[in-house]
Write an enzyme that holds these catalytic residues in place. Sequence first.
Site, PDB file in Angstrom:
ATOM      1  N   LYS A   1       0.824  -1.211   0.000  1.00 36.52           N
ATOM      2  CA  LYS A   1       0.000   0.000   0.000  1.00 36.52           C
ATOM      3  C   LYS A   1       0.866   1.272   0.000  1.00 36.52           C
ATOM      4  O   LYS A   1       0.440   2.302  -0.504  1.00 36.52           O
ATOM      5  CB  LYS A   1      -0.922   0.025   1.226  1.00 36.52           C
TER       6      LYS A   1
HETATM    7  C1  LIG Z   1      -4.504  -4.547   0.492  1.00 32.04           C
HETATM    8  C2  LIG Z   1      -3.783  -5.819   0.446  1.00 32.04           C
HETATM    9  C3  LIG Z   1      -4.122  -6.827  -0.464  1.00 32.04           C
HETATM   10  C4  LIG Z   1      -5.305  -6.705  -1.393  1.00 32.04           C
HETATM   11  O1  LIG Z   1      -5.142  -5.702  -2.359  1.00 32.04           O
HETATM   12  P1  LIG Z   1      -6.423  -5.090  -3.106  1.00 32.04           P
HETATM   13  O2  LIG Z   1      -5.893  -3.937  -3.851  1.00 32.04           O
HETATM   14  O3  LIG Z   1      -7.402  -4.705  -2.045  1.00 32.04           O
HETATM   15  O4  LIG Z   1      -6.967  -6.168  -3.975  1.00 32.04           O
HETATM   16  C5  LIG Z   1      -3.345  -7.976  -0.484  1.00 32.04           C
HETATM   17  N1  LIG Z   1      -2.315  -8.142   0.373  1.00 32.04           N
HETATM   18  C6  LIG Z   1      -1.964  -7.195   1.258  1.00 32.04           C
HETATM   19  C7  LIG Z   1      -0.824  -7.462   2.174  1.00 32.04           C
HETATM   20  C8  LIG Z   1      -2.672  -6.010   1.326  1.00 32.04           C
HETATM   21  O5  LIG Z   1      -2.319  -5.084   2.217  1.00 32.04           O
END
Ligand SMILES: *Cc1c(COP(=O)(O)O)cnc(C)c1O
Length: 475
Positions: free
Chosen positions: A112
Amino acid sequence: MEYISTRGGMTPAPFSATLLEGLATDGGLAVPETMPEITRERIESWRSLSYAELATEILSFFATDIPGPELAAMCERAYREESFSPGIVPLTPISEEISLVGLSEGPTLAFKDMAMQFLGQSLEYVLRKTGRTLNIVGATSGDTGSAAEYALRGKEGVSVFMLSPQGRMSDFQRAQMYSLDDANIHNIAVDGVFDDCQNLVKSIAGDLEFKREYSIGAVNSINLGRISAQVVYYFWAWLRASDALDAEARQTFKVSVTVPSGNFGNILAGHFAREMGAPIRRLVLAANENNVLDDFFRTGIYAPRAAAETHATSSPSMDISKASNLERFIFDLLGRDPERLNAAWRELDETGKLDLSEELPRFTSEFGIQSGTSTHADRVATIRSVHAESGVTIDPHTADGVKVAREHVEPGVPMLVLETAKPEKFPDIVFEATGERLALPAHLAGLLELPQHVTEMADDEATLREFVAKRALRA
Ligand SMILES: *Cc1c(COP(=O)(O)O)cnc(C)c1O
């Protein structure tokens, strides 16, 4: 470049306006009016660029209302080796066919950060320029919240109200968020699951009067600034995967990419990248036990589940049963026709299900998308086998990706798996799988000991409104 709503009811708006809004004014999601198209020659010409420079090139297609030098400065500040690691996004082979794309080198050890660091820079720019303030009301199942808070802590003109599902995050995720004591950061633990948090955010965002009065915005995964920043690493990954090839081989080279998915934000960015011309053969969606999206991509029938049916799993950031960003893919699937999209959403509202099985063959033939599911036992077995075969330790979300990727490898097409978090964030399952006790990096270990700042709250819209109204920044 202007942005329109998937539901057809918004006046086209520039990039900086979409940064400040969650949903479009008609309740839909902002999408580019047309998808930029990038030739192979152009992509090839970017081979020697740093990550920040590549981000500047790609984001300049989206953020046409931000002057080039400003955009370049933002990208340089967002993607510094001091905040990430040398190279920003390293590729690591774990077998003959499969390599990891290292997206979790940033301050919160999860992918993120890739989007949020850019969003923090661009929000600050837009707010400064317009003299506005912004109160972010967001929901997190773990990593979004901390990435947003680390990108926005102490930034002027913006405050963050972050809802998280009580008791559903790891100790480290909680410590990371709740230990922040910046005045502009407000942590709220809701008595419910992630979808409850997200529904609260949506109901606030849907109240246009409240939203306007308190300048409410969002940085959750529907934010277009995040999606566009995520497009960058798909191009980067293809460039790095083809560095060792000669010029001729590069011309026909394609990769497939597996994406551990929850809210469909990360893989949507992959879909955008592929539509723009990134040489991607397959986009493989990996789900955990909450596999509504795997069901959709295998059957063409989308049947979101109720929050109460969402399992709490050992890859908690993927515990989502209603994927907000899917609307953007369905918009493309239905020929970018808002009337068809609205009809589909009516069907979903009335019957609880959306049957697009007639379009099923196009999911792979036109959009390259396939999918699969991984369970707790798969995660443990995959962490163990990757560790044994390559010496690399992966986190449970990435393990969901590797498990599903192995089922979709095709001869002659390298498979990339997006590493979405560092294993240090999930020491228990790593220990279960490998017997290895991972230590947090020294600068993070201390977080677990710090006092935590969080307000516990019932799953109740009125309580949230009152809390926000009392603490919101006013222009
Ligand atoms: C947010 C997240 C996901 C999922 O990603 P999306 O964009 O919501 O599909 C997968 N793994 C981790 C560690 C995340 O923080």
